[in-house]
Write a protein that holds these residues in place. Structure first.
Motif, mmCIF file in Angstrom:
data_model
loop_
_atom_site.group_PDB
_atom_site.id
_atom_site.type_symbol
_atom_site.label_atom_id
_atom_site.label_comp_id
_atom_site.label_asym_id
_atom_site.label_seq_id
_atom_site.Cartn_x
_atom_site.Cartn_y
_atom_site.Cartn_z
ATOM 1 N N ALA A 30 0.842 -1.389 -0.029
ATOM 2 C CA ALA A 30 -0.023 -0.060 -0.144
ATOM 3 C C ALA A 30 0.823 1.241 0.021
ATOM 4 N N ALA A 31 2.037 1.112 0.625
ATOM 5 C CA ALA A 31 3.016 2.236 0.609
ATOM 6 C C ALA A 31 3.565 2.631 -0.641
ATOM 7 N N GLY A 32 3.956 1.469 -1.600
ATOM 8 C CA GLY A 32 4.403 1.538 -2.646
ATOM 9 C C GLY A 32 3.288 2.212 -3.634
ATOM 10 N N LEU A 33 2.255 1.804 -3.751
ATOM 11 C CA LEU A 33 1.272 2.364 -4.382
ATOM 12 C C LEU A 33 1.053 3.778 -4.340
ATOM 13 N N ARG A 34 0.958 4.051 -2.843
ATOM 14 C CA ARG A 34 0.799 5.455 -2.406
ATOM 15 C C ARG A 34 2.088 6.294 -3.025
ATOM 16 N N LEU A 35 3.219 5.970 -3.022
ATOM 17 C CA LEU A 35 4.243 6.782 -3.399
ATOM 18 C C LEU A 35 4.396 6.939 -4.651
ATOM 19 N N TYR A 36 3.939 5.993 -5.363
ATOM 20 C CA TYR A 36 4.043 5.929 -7.002
ATOM 21 C C TYR A 36 2.923 7.131 -7.294
ATOM 22 N N ARG A 37 1.780 6.768 -6.773
ATOM 23 C CA ARG A 37 0.782 7.850 -7.349
ATOM 24 C C ARG A 37 1.380 9.226 -6.910
ATOM 25 N N GLU A 38 2.006 9.661 -5.748
ATOM 26 C CA GLU A 38 2.533 10.887 -5.554
ATOM 27 C C GLU A 38 3.685 11.287 -6.501
ATOM 28 N N LEU A 46 14.014 3.542 -4.047
ATOM 29 C CA LEU A 46 14.766 3.980 -3.077
ATOM 30 C C LEU A 46 14.257 3.995 -1.842
ATOM 31 N N GLN A 47 12.832 4.629 -1.631
ATOM 32 C CA GLN A 47 12.239 4.578 -0.455
ATOM 33 C C GLN A 47 11.765 3.122 0.232
ATOM 34 N N MET A 48 11.652 2.316 -0.810
ATOM 35 C CA MET A 48 11.254 0.968 -0.420
ATOM 36 C C MET A 48 12.602 -0.118 0.187
ATOM 37 N N GLY A 49 13.682 0.722 -0.054
ATOM 38 C CA GLY A 49 14.887 -0.198 0.138
ATOM 39 C C GLY A 49 15.218 -1.231 -0.960
ATOM 40 N N VAL A 50 14.751 -1.069 -2.331
ATOM 41 C CA VAL A 50 14.844 -2.038 -3.397
ATOM 42 C C VAL A 50 15.975 -1.652 -4.180
ATOM 43 N N ASP A 51 16.826 -2.594 -4.589
ATOM 44 C CA ASP A 51 17.934 -2.091 -5.520
ATOM 45 C C ASP A 51 17.584 -1.866 -6.981
ATOM 46 N N ASN A 52 16.624 -2.804 -7.350
ATOM 47 C CA ASN A 52 16.330 -2.918 -8.662
ATOM 48 C C ASN A 52 14.895 -2.517 -9.046
ATOM 49 N N PRO A 53 14.832 -1.113 -9.769
ATOM 50 C CA PRO A 53 13.455 -0.472 -9.847
ATOM 51 C C PRO A 53 12.361 -1.605 -10.674
ATOM 52 N N ASP A 58 7.445 8.009 -10.161
ATOM 53 C CA ASP A 58 8.840 7.554 -10.422
ATOM 54 C C ASP A 58 9.211 6.505 -9.683
ATOM 55 N N LEU A 59 9.548 5.328 -10.612
ATOM 56 C CA LEU A 59 9.948 4.061 -9.933
ATOM 57 C C LEU A 59 11.244 4.052 -9.313
ATOM 58 N N VAL A 116 9.765 -3.081 -8.471
ATOM 59 C CA VAL A 116 8.516 -2.194 -8.012
ATOM 60 C C VAL A 116 7.603 -1.986 -9.135
ATOM 61 N N MET A 117 7.969 -2.450 -10.138
ATOM 62 C CA MET A 117 6.892 -1.943 -11.463
ATOM 63 C C MET A 117 5.409 -2.369 -11.288
ATOM 64 N N MET A 118 5.439 -3.305 -10.205
ATOM 65 C CA MET A 118 3.963 -3.798 -10.121
ATOM 66 C C MET A 118 3.050 -2.712 -9.697
ATOM 67 N N TYR A 119 3.768 -1.555 -8.742
ATOM 68 C CA TYR A 119 2.913 -0.513 -8.393
ATOM 69 C C TYR A 119 2.377 0.338 -9.448
ATOM 70 N N ARG A 120 3.182 0.820 -10.518
ATOM 71 C CA ARG A 120 2.816 1.204 -11.684
ATOM 72 C C ARG A 120 1.703 0.425 -12.441
ATOM 73 N N ASP A 121 1.957 -0.628 -12.510
ATOM 74 C CA ASP A 121 1.024 -1.710 -13.258
ATOM 75 C C ASP A 121 -0.265 -1.339 -12.535
ATOM 76 N N THR A 122 -0.257 -1.594 -11.284
ATOM 77 C CA THR A 122 -1.756 -1.537 -10.529
ATOM 78 C C THR A 122 -2.401 -0.340 -10.385
ATOM 79 N N VAL A 123 -1.541 0.661 -10.476
ATOM 80 C CA VAL A 123 -2.179 2.346 -10.584
ATOM 81 C C VAL A 123 -2.746 2.254 -11.824
ATOM 82 N N GLN A 124 -2.091 2.092 -12.964
ATOM 83 C CA GLN A 124 -2.603 1.834 -14.319
ATOM 84 C C GLN A 124 -4.079 1.144 -14.541
#
Length: 309
Positions: free
Chosen positions: A264-272, A281-288, A275-276, A291-299
């Protein structure tokens, strides 16, 4: 595999001990020790199929995966927590994706194993960690891996101060369970409005900022922020999960694992930000790409909303 007949031989040497009681006690110890060989020696004669046959091999593969999952998650199979069955279902859904047949097969096999546990007295007759799945509010095939904003709001309404901070650290900041358990009061700065982690610094949302101070005052006041003591007193991840599970029951929200708040935090941040790289960076993940699933879910959500207008 060990000689199964030795189990009966030992049982006969103990007054008042039936072979099944002896096997049940041995199986309980084997489960607690993650001893696959002993577990399978006792379970296999009670499962469908012939030794070495396809059915038995399938059950062995399923049980091996089940036992390893419980060990990795540090969940007891002999004393399953209320959220045990749901957590295993979530694991299967993440592993098998849209293959509902595979998920149903593995759940059926796990239920069969627990039926044997009850027969042998490994667990009491009223223990069935999968019975709650029959009352699940989630429609099969439509389960989300994240809590919606409405659900988060309901959780916050029904939360105590500690639970409110906990929910927001997950749903707004995206902390993992390990990061939550390791969090100390000096890691929270009301002066800068930040959460300091070993590998990154995160900005608090306004809701989280406003929620931390009342919780700190209840725990002992502002002096806490200078003392390296844990923000929460959970013994382990199981205790944290149990707290979220109880809160979901109280708020009438379908339970999902902690990652549901983190997602939910990832979705919230992508909406704001849209920028993947920033989300990663915020989620502590090395590879963008992770976190592409957040963009796909928002779309997908935006497309559904547009279609309804």
């Amino acid at each position: 595999m060990s000689d199964r007949s030795s189990v009966f031989r030992k049982a006969l040497d103990l007054p008042g001990q039936e072979p099944e009681q002896m096997e049940g006690a041995q199986l309980r110890k084997a489960l607690e020790a993650q001893d696959l060989e002993t577990c399978w020696t006792i379970l296999s004669p009670r499962l469908p199929g012939q030794p070495g046959g396809h059915s038995q091999k399938n059950y062995l593969s399923a049980f091996k995966d089940f036992l390893a999952w419980a060990g990795t998650e540090r969940l007891s199979m002999t004393d399953p927590a209320p959220h045990f069955g749901i957590e295993f279902q979530h694991y299967l859904e993440q592993k098998y994706g849209t293959s509902q047949a595979s998920i149903n097969t593995r759940l059926s096999q796990a239920r069969r194993v627990y039926k044997i546990f009850r027969q042998l007295g490994v667990v009491t007759m009223n223990i069935d960690p999968f019975s709650i799945l029959e009352r699940s509010q989630v429609i099969p095939g439509h389960r989300r891996e994240y809590y919606s904003q409405d659900e988060i709001t309901r959780l916050l309404i029904h939360s105590e101060p500690a639970e409110r901070v906990l929910v927001l650290l997950g749903a707004h900041t995206g902390l993992t369970t390990a990061e939550v358990l390791a969090l100390k009061w000096p890691d929270l700065s009301l002066q800068t409005g930040t959460v300091q982690l070993p590998d990154r610094q995160l900005r608090m949302s306004e809701d989280l900022y406003r929620t931390i101070q009342p919780y700190a005052e209840k725990q002992g006041g502002g002096a806490l922020f200078a003392r390296p003591v844990p923000v929460f007193e959970f013994q382990d991840q199981n205790a944290l999960r149990a707290r979220i599970y109880a809160l979901c029951l109280k708020a009438n929200v379908p339970y999902r694992a902690w990652r549901g708040l983190r997602h939910a935090a990832g979705l919230r941040l992508y909406r704001e930000t849209g920028d993947l790289n920033q989300v990663a960076l915020q989620m502590g993940v090395d590879n963008p790409h992770l976190v592409m699933m957040y963009r796909d879910t928002v779309q997908e959500q935006d497309g559904e909303a547009a279609a309804q207008q």
